[in-house]
Scaffold this motif. Structure first.
Motif, PDB file in Angstrom:
ATOM      1  N   CYS A   3       0.825  -1.230   0.000  1.00 49.11           N
ATOM      2  CA  CYS A   3       0.000   0.000   0.000  1.00 49.11           C
ATOM      3  C   CYS A   3       0.849   1.266   0.000  1.00 49.11           C
ATOM      4  O   CYS A   3       0.564   2.229   0.731  1.00 49.11           O
ATOM      5  CB  CYS A   3      -0.958   0.000   1.181  1.00 49.11           C
ATOM      6  N   GLY A   4       1.906   1.277  -0.812  1.00 44.75           N
ATOM      7  CA  GLY A   4       2.729   2.464  -0.966  1.00 44.75           C
ATOM      8  C   GLY A   4       3.950   2.525  -0.071  1.00 44.75           C
ATOM      9  O   GLY A   4       4.808   3.401  -0.254  1.00 44.75           O
ATOM     10  N   GLN A   5       4.065   1.618   0.890  1.00 47.02           N
ATOM     11  CA  GLN A   5       5.238   1.617   1.763  1.00 47.02           C
ATOM     12  C   GLN A   5       6.426   0.975   1.055  1.00 47.02           C
ATOM     13  O   GLN A   5       6.294  -0.083   0.450  1.00 47.02           O
ATOM     14  CB  GLN A   5       4.946   0.835   3.045  1.00 47.02           C
ATOM     15  N   VAL A   6       7.582   1.619   1.161  1.00 50.77           N
ATOM     16  CA  VAL A   6       8.812   1.090   0.583  1.00 50.77           C
ATOM     17  C   VAL A   6       9.606   0.410   1.689  1.00 50.77           C
ATOM     18  O   VAL A   6       9.820   0.980   2.758  1.00 50.77           O
ATOM     19  CB  VAL A   6       9.651   2.209  -0.065  1.00 50.77           C
ATOM     20  N   ARG A   7      10.035  -0.798   1.435  1.00 55.25           N
ATOM     21  CA  ARG A   7      10.778  -1.584   2.420  1.00 55.25           C
ATOM     22  C   ARG A   7      12.253  -1.625   2.043  1.00 55.25           C
ATOM     23  O   ARG A   7      12.632  -2.246   1.050  1.00 55.25           O
ATOM     24  CB  ARG A   7      10.206  -2.994   2.505  1.00 55.25           C
ATOM     25  N   GLY A   8      13.068  -0.935   2.829  1.00 54.13           N
ATOM     26  CA  GLY A   8      14.493  -0.891   2.544  1.00 54.13           C
ATOM     27  C   GLY A   8      14.825   0.157   1.498  1.00 54.13           C
ATOM     28  O   GLY A   8      13.970   0.937   1.064  1.00 54.13           O
ATOM     29  N   ASN A   9      16.076   0.166   1.050  1.00 48.81           N
ATOM     30  CA  ASN A   9      16.524   1.176   0.084  1.00 48.81           C
ATOM     31  C   ASN A   9      16.918   0.568  -1.252  1.00 48.81           C
ATOM     32  O   ASN A   9      17.665   1.153  -2.029  1.00 48.81           O
ATOM     33  CB  ASN A   9      17.701   1.966   0.658  1.00 48.81           C
ATOM     34  N   ALA A  10      16.386  -0.641  -1.526  1.00 46.20           N
ATOM     35  CA  ALA A  10      16.689  -1.322  -2.784  1.00 46.20           C
ATOM     36  C   ALA A  10      15.422  -1.406  -3.648  1.00 46.20           C
ATOM     37  O   ALA A  10      14.364  -0.909  -3.266  1.00 46.20           O
ATOM     38  CB  ALA A  10      17.242  -2.713  -2.504  1.00 46.20           C
ATOM     39  N   SER A  11      15.550  -2.037  -4.788  1.00 46.92           N
ATOM     40  CA  SER A  11      14.408  -2.163  -5.709  1.00 46.92           C
ATOM     41  C   SER A  11      13.422  -3.223  -5.255  1.00 46.92           C
ATOM     42  O   SER A  11      12.302  -3.274  -5.750  1.00 46.92           O
ATOM     43  CB  SER A  11      14.903  -2.509  -7.116  1.00 46.92           C
ATOM     44  N   TYR A  12      13.854  -4.064  -4.321  1.00 48.52           N
ATOM     45  CA  TYR A  12      13.001  -5.137  -3.829  1.00 48.52           C
ATOM     46  C   TYR A  12      13.461  -5.524  -2.429  1.00 48.52           C
ATOM     47  O   TYR A  12      14.542  -5.122  -1.968  1.00 48.52           O
ATOM     48  CB  TYR A  12      13.041  -6.346  -4.767  1.00 48.52           C
ATOM     49  N   TYR A  13      12.628  -6.298  -1.759  1.00 46.65           N
ATOM     50  CA  TYR A  13      13.006  -6.822  -0.450  1.00 46.65           C
ATOM     51  C   TYR A  13      12.722  -8.321  -0.436  1.00 46.65           C
ATOM     52  O   TYR A  13      12.131  -8.867  -1.377  1.00 46.65           O
ATOM     53  CB  TYR A  13      12.247  -6.099   0.673  1.00 46.65           C
ATOM     54  N   PHE A  14      13.148  -8.983   0.620  1.00 49.30           N
ATOM     55  CA  PHE A  14      12.938 -10.421   0.730  1.00 49.30           C
ATOM     56  C   PHE A  14      11.807 -10.730   1.697  1.00 49.30           C
ATOM     57  O   PHE A  14      11.570 -10.015   2.668  1.00 49.30           O
ATOM     58  CB  PHE A  14      14.222 -11.110   1.192  1.00 49.30           C
ATOM     59  N   SER A  15      11.114 -11.817   1.416  1.00 48.96           N
ATOM     60  CA  SER A  15       9.899 -12.158   2.142  1.00 48.96           C
ATOM     61  C   SER A  15       9.831 -13.662   2.369  1.00 48.96           C
ATOM     62  O   SER A  15      10.435 -14.442   1.620  1.00 48.96           O
ATOM     63  CB  SER A  15       8.681 -11.686   1.339  1.00 48.96           C
ATOM     64  N   ASN A  16       9.078 -14.054   3.383  1.00 52.87           N
ATOM     65  CA  ASN A  16       8.767 -15.468   3.588  1.00 52.87           C
ATOM     66  C   ASN A  16       7.397 -15.827   3.020  1.00 52.87           C
ATOM     67  O   ASN A  16       6.935 -16.959   3.181  1.00 52.87           O
ATOM     68  CB  ASN A  16       8.818 -15.831   5.068  1.00 52.87           C
ATOM     69  N   LEU A  17       6.743 -14.870   2.364  1.00 53.95           N
ATOM     70  CA  LEU A  17       5.461 -15.122   1.711  1.00 53.95           C
ATOM     71  C   LEU A  17       5.690 -15.407   0.230  1.00 53.95           C
ATOM     72  O   LEU A  17       6.698 -14.995  -0.348  1.00 53.95           O
ATOM     73  CB  LEU A  17       4.527 -13.924   1.870  1.00 53.95           C
ATOM     74  N   THR A  18       4.736 -16.086  -0.383  1.00 52.09           N
ATOM     75  CA  THR A  18       4.860 -16.482  -1.790  1.00 52.09           C
ATOM     76  C   THR A  18       3.679 -15.915  -2.569  1.00 52.09           C
ATOM     77  O   THR A  18       2.609 -16.509  -2.624  1.00 52.09           O
ATOM     78  CB  THR A  18       4.899 -18.021  -1.916  1.00 52.09           C
ATOM     79  N   HIS A  19       3.876 -14.726  -3.160  1.00 54.61           N
ATOM     80  CA  HIS A  19       2.814 -14.101  -3.956  1.00 54.61           C
ATOM     81  C   HIS A  19       2.839 -14.659  -5.380  1.00 54.61           C
ATOM     82  O   HIS A  19       3.885 -14.636  -6.035  1.00 54.61           O
ATOM     83  CB  HIS A  19       3.007 -12.582  -4.012  1.00 54.61           C
ATOM     84  N   VAL A  20       1.690 -15.132  -5.859  1.00 54.98           N
ATOM     85  CA  VAL A  20       1.664 -15.788  -7.175  1.00 54.98           C
ATOM     86  C   VAL A  20       0.823 -15.043  -8.212  1.00 54.98           C
ATOM     87  O   VAL A  20       0.431 -15.603  -9.225  1.00 54.98           O
ATOM     88  CB  VAL A  20       1.161 -17.250  -7.052  1.00 54.98           C
ATOM     89  N   TRP A  21       0.553 -13.767  -7.967  1.00 54.56           N
ATOM     90  CA  TRP A  21      -0.154 -12.974  -8.985  1.00 54.56           C
ATOM     91  C   TRP A  21       0.870 -12.458 -10.003  1.00 54.56           C
ATOM     92  O   TRP A  21       1.175 -11.277 -10.081  1.00 54.56           O
ATOM     93  CB  TRP A  21      -0.877 -11.800  -8.342  1.00 54.56           C
ATOM     94  N   GLY A  22       1.404 -13.360 -10.772  1.00 53.93           N
ATOM     95  CA  GLY A  22       2.483 -13.027 -11.692  1.00 53.93           C
ATOM     96  C   GLY A  22       3.803 -13.261 -11.001  1.00 53.93           C
ATOM     97  O   GLY A  22       4.157 -12.551 -10.059  1.00 53.93           O
TER      98      GLY A  22
END
Length: 312
Positions: free
Chosen positions: A139-158
């Motif tokens: 919802c608009g929040q940026v996590r960290g200062n990189a282009s992506y972050y790491f997660s333990n969730l598995t999003h499969v919408w693409g």
């Protein structure tokens, strides 16, 4: 000019069924990307009345106007979401070591393809990384200062992934009874605050009460301690919420048709550590039942998690 360039040799799997409207929108973005190898997998109609709309959907996906090898896996009868989707992805990874997977209601941004092909190559031999997601649900929040972050969730919408990971997939969740009995979820900080919801969903999937394939994939990554890549820009819009959907019926849901963004460069994170707070935020929004108040969910759930570890 963007330096997120799609390697067109990265194959794409397009999973379709009976929704020509959303299929046409997603396929138009695939057409713009022009993959050199395109895999099409479709479940069969549930009723004679559904045959025409399934056929229409397949024709849309076969309207290829660029130089491309096309492979089809079209079922003549209905297998259901669990079997059709899992078998389609298995079929894809039997042919390919890695690739991009899109469903017929997951609308990608232009840079989604380049983001995926770049990170598939970057983490090809890094077994810590098991999944590349395209959607951002912060919802608009940026996590960290990189282009992506790491997660333990598995999003499969693409998403994008590797054969090396899909080999761990078990559509029957054979190890789930042991996972539940020995309370391994207590050792998962991103999932522990929502353990009741996760265990209920996994148990219903194990018992065949939920006709799905993706809980099993999320479970495989969880029990193998895999990390997902989550972009800090949303690269996938789920346009499938509504009455025609298989699982996502609420068209007013906060994650329905979230606007797509573009990414023009990729900056890698310095540390390969999951962002627990981001994962908890996502699950709160997805309406999982949490045992703590929303105001202090991260601090309290973390304290509870550490207490549980000491007891064990």
């Amino acid at each position: 000019m963007s330096d997120v360039i799609y390697n067109k040799n990265t194959p794409v799997l397009f999973l379709i069924f009976n929704r020509p409207d959303t299929t046409a929108k997603v396929f138009e973005e695939i057409r713009k990307a022009k993959p050199q190898r395109l895999y099409l997998s479709a479940d069969g109609p549930r009723t004679p009345e559904e045959e025409s709309v399934c056929e229409q959907t397949r024709k849309i996906s076969l309207d290829i106007n660029w130089d491309c090898e096309v492979f089809t896996n079209f079922s003549t009868h209905n297998k259901g979401c669990k079997v059709a989707m899992s078998e389609g992805i298995t079929w894809f990874f039997q042919q390919e070591e890695e690739g991009i997977i899109l469903e017929d209601d997951c609308l990608p941004s232009e840079s989604f393809f380049g983001f995926c092909s770049s990170l598939l190559a970057h983490y090809r031999h890094d077994r810590r990384i098991t999944h590349i997601g395209g959607s951002n649900l912060q919802c608009g929040q940026v996590r960290g200062n990189a282009s992506y972050y790491f997660s333990n969730l598995t999003h499969v919408w693409g998403w994008a992934g590797w054969r090396r990971v899909w080999k761990t997939y078990d559509v029957d969740l054979s190890s789930f009874p042991t996972f539940k009995e020995q309370e391994y979820i207590n050792n998962c900080p991103s999932h522990y605050p929502f353990k009741e919801g996760w265990l209920e969903a996994l148990e219903k999937t194990y018992e065949g009460k939920i006709d799905t394939w993706d809980y099993q994939y999320a479970y495989a990554n969880l029990v193998n301690n895999g990390l997902s890549v989550i972009p800090n820009s949303n690269l996938i819009s789920n346009i499938g919420f509504g009455t025609q959907a298989t699982h996502t019926f609420d068209a007013d849901h906060i994650y329905s048709a979230v606007l797509n963004e573009e990414i023009t460069s990729i900056k890698h994170p310095q540390f390969i550590i999951p962002h627990v707070q981001a994962d908890i935020f996502t699950q709160e929004k997805e309406s999982y039942v949490a045992p703590v108040k929303k105001k202090t969910i991260f601090s309290r759930s973390w304290k509870s998690f550490k207490s549980t570890i000491r007891k064990n």
